[in-house]
Design a protein around this motif. Sequence first.
Motif, PDB file in Angstrom:
ATOM      1  N   LYS A   1       0.847  -1.193   0.000  1.00 18.77           N
ATOM      2  CA  LYS A   1       0.000   0.000   0.000  1.00 18.77           C
ATOM      3  C   LYS A   1       0.883   1.244   0.000  1.00 18.77           C
ATOM      4  O   LYS A   1       1.891   1.298   0.697  1.00 18.77           O
ATOM      5  CB  LYS A   1      -0.899   0.014   1.241  1.00 18.77           C
ATOM      6  CG  LYS A   1      -1.761  -1.224   1.386  1.00 18.77           C
ATOM      7  CD  LYS A   1      -2.870  -1.222   0.377  1.00 18.77           C
ATOM      8  CE  LYS A   1      -3.820  -2.369   0.664  1.00 18.77           C
ATOM      9  NZ  LYS A   1      -3.913  -3.313  -0.398  1.00 18.77           N
ATOM     10  N   PRO A   2       0.507   2.255  -0.778  1.00 16.70           N
ATOM     11  CA  PRO A   2       1.296   3.491  -0.776  1.00 16.70           C
ATOM     12  C   PRO A   2       1.138   4.231   0.545  1.00 16.70           C
ATOM     13  O   PRO A   2       0.096   4.165   1.192  1.00 16.70           O
ATOM     14  CB  PRO A   2       0.708   4.296  -1.937  1.00 16.70           C
ATOM     15  CG  PRO A   2      -0.664   3.753  -2.120  1.00 16.70           C
ATOM     16  CD  PRO A   2      -0.619   2.315  -1.703  1.00 16.70           C
ATOM     17  N   SER A   3       2.169   4.930   0.918  1.00 12.26           N
ATOM     18  CA  SER A   3       2.160   5.670   2.168  1.00 12.26           C
ATOM     19  C   SER A   3       2.216   7.159   1.867  1.00 12.26           C
ATOM     20  O   SER A   3       2.927   7.605   0.973  1.00 12.26           O
ATOM     21  CB  SER A   3       3.363   5.262   3.011  1.00 12.26           C
ATOM     22  OG  SER A   3       3.429   6.050   4.162  1.00 12.26           O
TER      23      SER A   3
END
Length: 133
Positions: free
Chosen positions: A46-48
């Motif tokens: 998941k992108p942060s």
Amino acid sequence: MKVQDETKPYDTINVTPMLDLAYVLLVVFILMTTASVQGLNVSMPKPSNKPVTEQHDLRIVQVLADGGVTINGVGVSLTELESQLGQAKAADPKMTVAIKGDAKAHYDKVVSVIDLCNKLEVNMALVTTRIGT
């Protein structure tokens, strides 16, 4: 040139059309088999949104047209470069060296800097555009 007038039966079979058909059937089989496979679960990272807080040292090594070497704009010899990069790596093991070779520089000088970075096991990158633009 002699023309063959008599008709005689072929004693060989041309297998090219049969191979073409076999290859087409093989491709259709592969496509249908992969299309029927469904429900593969893949866990993607998941992108942060939080910024990267880890900062590492960056040293810029330039090989000038006359064969001279600079590190962060200061002229050094290869032995001085080796000692400075060794000290910088001791202070920050994940430091990176950006190597920029002048277009008129001899390529062996650039390769010697790359070899030095490999010897010291330092992360390196080659600069392909102007620095600061």
